[in-house]
Design a protein around this motif. Structure first.
Motif, short mmCIF file in Angstrom:
data_model
loop_
_atom_site.label_atom_id
_atom_site.label_comp_id
_atom_site.label_asym_id
_atom_site.label_seq_id
_atom_site.Cartn_x
_atom_site.Cartn_y
_atom_site.Cartn_z
N SER A 137 -8.42 4.40 -3.17
CA SER A 137 -9.49 4.97 -1.64
C SER A 137 -9.39 6.21 -1.81
N ASP A 138 -10.10 7.90 -1.25
CA ASP A 138 -9.76 8.72 -1.58
C ASP A 138 -10.71 9.69 -0.67
N ASP A 139 -10.42 8.36 0.72
CA ASP A 139 -11.31 9.36 2.08
C ASP A 139 -10.59 7.82 3.36
N ASP A 140 -9.07 8.19 2.81
CA ASP A 140 -8.19 7.78 4.11
C ASP A 140 -8.79 6.65 4.10
N GLY A 141 -8.97 5.67 3.17
CA GLY A 141 -9.39 3.57 3.92
C GLY A 141 -10.92 3.85 4.04
N ILE B 252 1.13 -1.40 -0.04
CA ILE B 252 -0.18 0.14 -0.27
C ILE B 252 1.04 0.97 -0.09
N THR B 253 0.11 2.44 -1.30
CA THR B 253 0.90 2.96 -0.77
C THR B 253 0.26 4.31 -0.87
N ARG B 254 0.67 5.96 -1.18
CA ARG B 254 0.17 7.20 -1.06
C ARG B 254 -0.13 7.41 -2.74
N ALA B 255 -0.81 8.25 -2.91
CA ALA B 255 -0.40 9.15 -4.15
C ALA B 255 -1.75 10.30 -4.24
N GLY B 256 -0.48 11.69 -3.66
CA GLY B 256 -0.58 12.67 -3.05
C GLY B 256 -2.26 11.71 -2.17
N ASP B 257 -3.29 12.47 -2.03
CA ASP B 257 -4.17 12.77 -1.45
C ASP B 257 -4.68 10.82 -1.68
N ARG B 258 -4.52 10.13 -1.99
CA ARG B 258 -5.19 9.15 -2.50
C ARG B 258 -4.32 7.51 -2.37
N LEU B 259 -4.88 6.75 -1.37
CA LEU B 259 -4.15 5.56 -1.25
C LEU B 259 -4.93 4.62 -2.39
N VAL B 260 -3.98 3.98 -2.18
CA VAL B 260 -3.49 2.78 -3.40
C VAL B 260 -2.57 1.10 -2.58
N ALA B 261 -3.54 0.07 -2.92
CA ALA B 261 -3.10 -0.67 -2.43
C ALA B 261 -2.85 -1.92 -3.62
N VAL B 262 -2.05 -2.82 -3.41
CA VAL B 262 -2.16 -3.48 -4.93
C VAL B 262 -1.79 -4.99 -4.18
N PHE C 135 4.86 6.24 -5.96
CA PHE C 135 4.35 7.15 -6.66
C PHE C 135 5.00 8.06 -6.15
N PRO C 136 6.32 8.70 -7.59
CA PRO C 136 6.50 9.69 -6.30
C PRO C 136 6.06 11.12 -7.11
N THR C 137 5.10 10.95 -7.42
CA THR C 137 4.35 12.35 -8.06
C THR C 137 2.48 11.86 -7.29
N PRO C 138 1.97 12.95 -7.22
CA PRO C 138 0.63 12.12 -6.96
C PRO C 138 -0.27 11.75 -8.27
#
Length: 357
Positions: free
Chosen positions: A100-104, A81-91, A123-126
């Protein structure tokens, strides 16, 4: 053994240990990142089955209809799991990438061109990010994870990538099973490289960058630092596998792994120094919190908070009994963790009453 499409050649078992013990980092013998990913992906040796709702989770997730595909995605194996700006991305397993755009609290599935195991994302950038996994897969996104394209795959190698680091974007490095290292200088074309004098039986489980320097840690206490293009062995004073690594806010390198092993190397260099985590649960995932502390997750649902300044370790009540492998900070005092049974939310303040200082 024959190639397996979940993890392939990286799935060679450690004969001295049963599957459940390998997943939880217990027993004798060595545990490699490939074995962890493969055992988790196979449900610790059996076919994957959608789990029942986890009543132990302190914060129920928004989607509760167990007949919905997204519920099953949220409760199946997720490894990174990582962060893309304000978004969370899980694999995770079977090409799963959840957003997720609401903190999970709620999640949706991204469009992904593979059904292979994915182990890590960055995500080095958002907007721009990469995900890696089985068969040397490297996926690329330019829209904060909404959609992905295949950048690299080597199905005939049947090797798994475990970690990815941004050296100086678009210069990135990813590492994996059997001393696998891939580099890209432009964020597009990936080339294989080698760490000199390393037995190709060893797995490289974690990579991170500090400026142009790259730290790689892995199996049997192996650790390497690449400076000015040259690799130097910086073996840990411990022969157990290392699975997670972090860059401290002071520039120090940190490494975590089997049986709760933890080490720090000062920013100025030198030798690794051991850190007492007050427990033997293996650490499989870690992140830096906004206040400088470190959140560590791992075997048996363990969640620990390490203050590197004071050395204080706080153990939070487990949110699950199975392995956790990834963690991010959603907002101050709130963590999102992923693992063998999907996503869990951790409210640090609510858990504090049951925490072990």
């Amino acid at each position: 053994m024959p190639a397996q499409r979940t993890c392939g050649a990286a799935c060679r078992p450690a004969p001295s240990r049963d599957a459940a013990a390998q997943v939880r980092g217990q027993g004798s013998g060595r545990l490699c990142g490939a074995a962890l990913a493969c055992l988790l992906a196979s449900g610790a040796g059996g076919a994957w089955a959608d789990p029942a709702p986890n009543a132990a989770s302190p914060t129920p997730l928004a989607t509760t209809d167990t007949d919905q595909p997204i519920w099953r995605e949220m409760h199946r194996l997720l490894i990174g799991i990582t962060r893309a700006g304000d978004r969370l991305v899980a694999v995770g397993n079977a090409g799963a990438i959840l957003l997720s755009d609401d903190d999970g609290v709620s999640w949706r599935a991204a469009k992904v061109p593979t059904d292979e195991l994915l182990t890590a994302a960055l995500f080095p950038t958002p907007k721009e990010g990469w995900a890696v996994g089985q068969d040397e897969i490297v996926l690329h996104s330019t829209d904060a994870g909404e959609s992905w394209t295949m950048q690299h795959i080597a199905a005939t190698s049947d090797q798994t990538l475990f970690s990815i680091a941004a050296v100086n974007p678009p210069h990135l490095v990813t590492t994996g099973a059997y001393d696998l290292v891939l580099d890209t200088s432009d964020g597009l074309a990936w080339q294989e490289s080698k760490i000199p004098n390393l037995d190709d039986d060893y797995h490289l489980n974690c990579a991170l960058a500090r400026g142009e320097d790259v730290l790689v840690t892995g199996e049997a206490g192996n650790a390497f630092i690449r400076h000015a293009g040259t690799w130097t062995a910086m073996k840990l004073p411990y022969d157990g596998s290392q699975f997670a690594c972090l860059l401290g806010k002071d520039g120090s390198f940190y490494s975590f792994g089997l049986r709760g092993s933890a080490f720090r190397m000062p920013a100025a260099g030198g030798q690794w120094a051991r850190i007492d985590l007050d427990g033997q649960q293996s650490v499989f995932g870690a992140t830096i919190l906004a206040d400088g502390r470190m959140a560590l997750v791992g075997a048996s649902g363990s969640v620990r908070l390490l203050d590197p300044a004071s050395g204080k370790v706080t153990t939070l009540p487990p949110v699950t009994e199975v392995t956790l492998s990834g963690v991010v900070e959603a907002k101050p005092g709130h963590l999102v963790v992923v693992g063998e049974d999907g996503v869990h939310l951790v409210d640090e303040s609510a858990a504090a009453a049951g925490a072990t200082p």
